[in-house]
Design a protein around this motif. Structure first.
Motif, mmCIF file in Angstrom:
data_model
loop_
_atom_site.group_PDB
_atom_site.id
_atom_site.type_symbol
_atom_site.label_atom_id
_atom_site.label_comp_id
_atom_site.label_asym_id
_atom_site.label_seq_id
_atom_site.Cartn_x
_atom_site.Cartn_y
_atom_site.Cartn_z
ATOM 1 N N ASN A 1 39.130 42.418 50.491
ATOM 2 C CA ASN A 1 39.324 41.920 49.134
ATOM 3 C C ASN A 1 40.529 40.987 49.063
ATOM 4 O OD1 ASN A 1 37.498 43.266 47.029
ATOM 5 N ND2 ASN A 1 38.192 45.035 48.215
ATOM 6 N N ILE A 2 40.381 39.882 48.345
ATOM 7 C CA ILE A 2 41.516 39.013 48.049
ATOM 8 C C ILE A 2 41.456 38.632 46.574
ATOM 9 C CG2 ILE A 2 42.631 36.791 48.445
ATOM 10 C CD1 ILE A 2 41.774 36.858 51.302
ATOM 11 N N TYR A 3 42.569 38.841 45.872
ATOM 12 C CA TYR A 3 42.702 38.436 44.475
ATOM 13 C C TYR A 3 43.754 37.331 44.416
ATOM 14 C CZ TYR A 3 40.352 42.857 43.278
ATOM 15 O OH TYR A 3 39.454 43.884 43.188
ATOM 16 N N ILE A 4 43.391 36.157 43.948
ATOM 17 C CA ILE A 4 44.322 35.037 43.866
ATOM 18 C C ILE A 4 44.606 34.697 42.401
ATOM 19 C CG2 ILE A 4 44.748 32.622 44.451
ATOM 20 C CD1 ILE A 4 42.978 32.943 46.871
ATOM 21 N N ASN A 5 45.888 34.611 42.056
ATOM 22 C CA ASN A 5 46.312 34.270 40.699
ATOM 23 C C ASN A 5 46.449 32.755 40.538
ATOM 24 O OD1 ASN A 5 46.636 37.099 40.091
ATOM 25 N ND2 ASN A 5 48.594 37.036 41.170
ATOM 26 N N GLU A 6 46.712 32.316 39.298
ATOM 27 C CA GLU A 6 46.863 30.892 38.996
ATOM 28 C C GLU A 6 47.934 30.230 39.857
ATOM 29 O OE1 GLU A 6 45.289 28.845 37.123
ATOM 30 O OE2 GLU A 6 44.076 30.021 35.729
ATOM 31 N N ASP A 7 49.043 30.945 40.129
ATOM 32 C CA ASP A 7 50.147 30.357 40.887
ATOM 33 C C ASP A 7 49.973 30.476 42.397
ATOM 34 O OD1 ASP A 7 50.545 33.056 41.246
ATOM 35 O OD2 ASP A 7 52.608 33.092 40.487
ATOM 36 N N GLY A 8 48.812 30.993 42.848
ATOM 37 C CA GLY A 8 48.551 31.116 44.281
ATOM 38 C C GLY A 8 48.966 32.433 44.886
ATOM 39 N N SER A 9 49.680 33.252 44.112
ATOM 40 C CA SER A 9 50.040 34.583 44.596
ATOM 41 C C SER A 9 48.846 35.507 44.451
ATOM 42 C CB SER A 9 51.227 35.143 43.801
ATOM 43 O OG SER A 9 50.841 35.364 42.442
ATOM 44 N N GLU B 1 33.866 27.971 53.553
ATOM 45 C CA GLU B 1 34.707 27.185 52.638
ATOM 46 C C GLU B 1 34.200 27.352 51.218
ATOM 47 O OE1 GLU B 1 36.190 23.177 53.757
ATOM 48 O OE2 GLU B 1 35.038 22.512 52.002
ATOM 49 N N VAL B 2 35.140 27.417 50.274
ATOM 50 C CA VAL B 2 34.810 27.557 48.865
ATOM 51 C C VAL B 2 35.347 26.334 48.119
ATOM 52 C CG1 VAL B 2 35.091 28.946 46.774
ATOM 53 C CG2 VAL B 2 34.958 30.066 49.013
ATOM 54 N N GLU B 3 34.492 25.715 47.304
ATOM 55 C CA GLU B 3 34.926 24.608 46.453
ATOM 56 C C GLU B 3 34.910 25.065 44.999
ATOM 57 O OE1 GLU B 3 33.032 20.843 47.013
ATOM 58 O OE2 GLU B 3 32.762 21.174 49.162
ATOM 59 N N THR C 1 51.769 33.498 48.692
ATOM 60 C CA THR C 1 50.762 32.478 48.959
ATOM 61 C C THR C 1 49.828 33.047 50.021
ATOM 62 O OG1 THR C 1 51.890 31.380 50.814
ATOM 63 C CG2 THR C 1 52.498 30.681 48.580
ATOM 64 N N VAL C 2 48.606 32.517 50.116
ATOM 65 C CA VAL C 2 47.672 33.039 51.105
ATOM 66 C C VAL C 2 48.176 32.815 52.530
ATOM 67 C CG1 VAL C 2 45.591 32.901 49.685
ATOM 68 C CG2 VAL C 2 46.298 30.919 51.047
ATOM 69 N N SER C 3 49.104 31.874 52.686
ATOM 70 C CA SER C 3 49.661 31.638 54.024
ATOM 71 C C SER C 3 50.441 32.853 54.514
ATOM 72 C CB SER C 3 50.560 30.400 54.033
ATOM 73 O OG SER C 3 51.662 30.561 53.162
ATOM 74 N N LYS D 1 42.965 32.845 59.702
ATOM 75 C CA LYS D 1 43.828 32.061 58.806
ATOM 76 C C LYS D 1 43.108 31.781 57.494
ATOM 77 C CE LYS D 1 46.499 29.741 62.445
ATOM 78 N NZ LYS D 1 47.758 30.413 62.094
ATOM 79 N N TYR D 2 43.894 31.735 56.418
ATOM 80 C CA TYR D 2 43.377 31.413 55.097
ATOM 81 C C TYR D 2 44.081 30.167 54.564
ATOM 82 C CZ TYR D 2 42.103 36.401 55.235
ATOM 83 O OH TYR D 2 41.617 37.627 55.590
ATOM 84 N N PHE D 3 43.362 29.405 53.726
ATOM 85 C CA PHE D 3 43.958 28.225 53.098
ATOM 86 C C PHE D 3 43.478 28.154 51.651
ATOM 87 C CE2 PHE D 3 43.450 23.843 51.645
ATOM 88 C CZ PHE D 3 44.739 23.358 51.801
ATOM 89 N N TYR D 4 44.408 27.848 50.743
ATOM 90 C CA TYR D 4 44.050 27.687 49.328
ATOM 91 C C TYR D 4 45.011 26.695 48.695
ATOM 92 C CZ TYR D 4 43.475 28.687 44.356
ATOM 93 O OH TYR D 4 43.259 28.564 43.006
ATOM 94 N N ASP D 5 44.460 25.661 48.038
ATOM 95 C CA ASP D 5 45.306 24.681 47.365
ATOM 96 C C ASP D 5 44.855 24.420 45.926
ATOM 97 O OD1 ASP D 5 42.970 23.246 47.679
ATOM 98 O OD2 ASP D 5 43.858 21.596 48.827
#
Length: 245
Positions: A24-32, A240-242, A116-118, A154-158
């Motif tokens: 599971n991964i939950y990502i907030n507006e600020d990337g946290s 990849e997710v768009e 960050t996901v990094s 590795k994960y990436f999110y921008d």
């Protein structure tokens, strides 16, 4: 000792049933956000003999790697410097083990917050280091962890796209003669599942995996893979997710 005894009995049931693993991964507006990986071994519990279940005690324990690193600091100090640094990356992870013999439930999970996901880079390979590299590591991961699949994750999110990418570390692996335990583990891999469930702050436009399922608001995706893919061909779990603009 009682816990170890319980795990040994679970291993004997591996060829008869399966487990479900969920990332599971939950990502907030600020990337946290939050990251967790869970193993549901309740089906294994259901295969245990009733006499064995009666000897087990219910448990619900939660502890942090930071505590364990402190408790095991003498053993850890004897490890190579590189391994010590990898173990330190896990200090913000928490572990929870739930076992209820009466309800035949067994759950094992690890979770952490991230800025960050990094921050999650190599988290899974670091867990593998904990599991198999040393006695100190095995003592720290009583649940046995989630399997070393010989890859770097590795994960990436921008905000525009998200990627999950596993890279196999060693391409040339010598084939070894399969003993009964390895055969049992292969059967376990084939019958188990590995599910990724990611929650985003934006609506998903598309995912590079056709079997991806979307929540009603299109902010959550769920993809189920055979656990054998996760263990033997981890690159099959790359996607990849768009997001919608």
């Amino acid at each position: 000792m009682r816990y170890i005894k319980h795990l040994l009995v679970l291993l004997t049931a591996i060829t008869l049933t399966s487990c479900n693993f969920t990332e599971n991964i939950y990502i907030n507006e600020d990337g946290s956000g939050k990251f967790s990986i869970e193993m549901d071994g309740s089906q294994l519990m259901s295969m245990m003999p009733e006499d064995s279940l009666k000897t087990q005690k219910a448990m619900d324990s939660t502890y942090s790697f930071k505590q364990i690193l402190e408790e095991k600091k003498d053993s850890i100090s004897k490890l190579p410097k590189e391994q010590q640094e990898r173990l330190k990356k896990l200090e913000n992870f928490n572990i929870r083990t739930v076992m209820n013999p009466e309800k035949k439930e067994f759950m094992f999970s690890m979770n952490t917050d991230f800025k960050t996901v990094s921050d999650l880079q190599d988290a899974m390979s670091t867990m593998s280091t904990v599991q198999g590299a040393s006695k100190a590591g095995k003592d720290m991961m009583p649940g046995g962890g989630f399997g070393d699949n010989n890859s770097e994750l590795k994960y990436f999110y921008d905000g525009k796209k998200f990627t999950r990418k596993a890279t196999v570390l060693k391409k040339d692996i010598l084939e070894v003669e399969e003993d009964s335990m390895k055969q049992a583990m292969n059967m376990f891999y084939e019958s188990s599942t590995y599910t990724v469930k990611y929650h985003f702050p934006k609506k998903v436009k598309k995912v590079s995996v056709e079997s991806a399922m979307y929540s009603e608001d299109r902010k959550t995706i769920t993809i189920e893979f055979p656990f054998s893919d996760y263990m033997k061909e981890p690159e099959k779990l790359n996607f990849e997710v768009e997001f919608e603009k």
